[in-house]
Design an enzyme around this catalytic site. Sequence first.
Site: not given
Ligand code: ATP
Ligand code: MG
Length: 559
Positions: A35, A262, A272
């Site tokens: 995102e 994660r 984020k």
């Molecule tokens: P955050 O919680 O940090 O805002 P998010 O999951 O909302 O992270 P996205 O941009 O939606 O962030 O994530 C893009 C991809 O990266 C998704 O497939 C997500 O599952 C993966 N991802 C995000 N954070 C992690 C993490 N800490 N470890 C492994 N994969 C991750």
């Molecule tokens: Mg997300």
Amino acid sequence: MNEEKKSLNFLEQIIEEDLANGLPKEKLRFRFPPEPNGYLHIGHAASICLNFGLGLKYNAPVNLRFDDTNPAKEEQEYVDSIKYDVQWLGFKWDKELYSSDYFQQLYDWTLELIKEGKAYVDNQTSEEMAKQKGTPTEVGTNSPNRDRSVEENLELFLKMKNGEFEEGSHVLRAKIDMKHVNMHMRDPIMYRILKKRHHRTGDDWCIYPMYDWTHGESDYLEQISHSICTLEFKSHRDLYDWYVNQVYDPLKLQPKQREFARRNLSYTVMSKRKLLQLVEEKIVTAWDDPRMPTISGLRRRGYTPESIKIFSETAGISKRDNVTDVALLEHCIKDDLNKTAPRVLAVLDPVKVIITNYPEEKEEFLDANYNDYEDGFGSRAVPFSREIYIEKEDFREEANKKFFRLKLGSEVRLKNAYIIKAESCLKDENGEVTEIYCTYDDDSLSGSGTEASKRKVKGTLHWVSAKHAIKAEVRVYDRLFTDEAPDGHKDKDFKEFLNPDSLTIIDAFVEPSLKTAKNLDRFQFQRLGYFCVDKDTTSTKLVFNRTVPLRDSWAKMDN
Ligand code: ATP
Ligand code: MG
């Protein structure tokens, strides 16, 4: 590591089973779906390495898909940084795609769902809807709007789309089952009204699809075979499948959602939202502050793409939540820089040494290898003269036998140069040593082949010539948080654990060859650690970041 010998991780096992059960190999397709609401962090790197790694392993395409369904938080700046980071890590995506490209298709499908009686407009307050949702142990109750006629739903949804309603006043919900054991299946919201400009679709839309409705359908449209996400989405899987089933054409591939844990890293936060808070509240300088766990922060700190990939591979993927020790990440960069970084001389906390028997006007340019034990790095000329700087802590007036550095009456070798002997020193009124007077053995030049040059002395010190050295600002970083899990405390905010000493700025002296060093050039400052040139460097001011010190806490732990 030998590819054949590595055991398969559980996702690879799932893929192998699917292939064995008849999924044609050419149908394998993956995606990385960020995102664009922030910069990527080391957790995302796990997902990037995993998805693109599977692409490489199975020779399958991997899409970069921006999951851009919330215009309130998303920006072009984030899109650009994400593309840059993925490329910097060394991966190539097949297609660059955006969920927003599918807004029309999603809308058209939604009209079909409404016509089939599978979606309805609800204009209750979010509190009312939350109350009806039930709990994991209590079934929910139906909304009074659940049985609106198709005609009424179509009309209301059109009004939502046309901007005739206020934000928050109406939503569109899937009509599934308010008694379902899985709470996500209790008539989830598909669309909400957001009167915000979208970074790509502008003002075309004021209704935006929710994550679940968007994600599965996007996977389906792109024919992603394995949609890999993190564990918190496991409970969304029923909904993912339900949505895909509404539009699924049996001649096409049905994507599968699979989950892994994660990546969490000790001594930092990775959400984020929290990272954005650190930036907005100016606790760090920017998203790429070298203390941030972002990919851009790590890059600026001196991390190589290789080290991040090796870290991701070594830490592996898991089915259960866990925390990876940040010392492993530090070990990975140290190991990589040990092989690749040229060795140079710099003094961070200088004290002057005067070599009394070295002619006053004389200067020599000594040939010094960039690396101690490997060729291929070449060498550079290092100036030597009567006055040099060494590290304050490398001198003591008196010390026991275990102190192999400089003390009065004994000898050390100056790296790439001569053997010197400390004769006396000058101190200020506080007793601090301000100058050290030494003599040198003019026959002892390193590599000169003389008997004296082969003489063994216990210590070797790094140094710079006082009149040739150039000043540099060195930024020494420590962990941003003092606690292993800063966001793991129920009653305390993560910012209570900020380390007040996470940045120390030092005025250092570095050897003159570094004058031409460019942004991101990486070096080992001998005996001190690994450093890289910061982007704040100008033609008149050199700035270095310390990537990591030399001592390795991970290796010491016997891992
Ligand atoms: P955050 O919680 O940090 O805002 P998010 O999951 O909302 O992270 P996205 O941009 O939606 O962030 O994530 C893009 C991809 O990266 C998704 O497939 C997500 O599952 C993966 N991802 C995000 N954070 C992690 C993490 N800490 N470890 C492994 N994969 C991750
Ligand atoms: Mg997300």
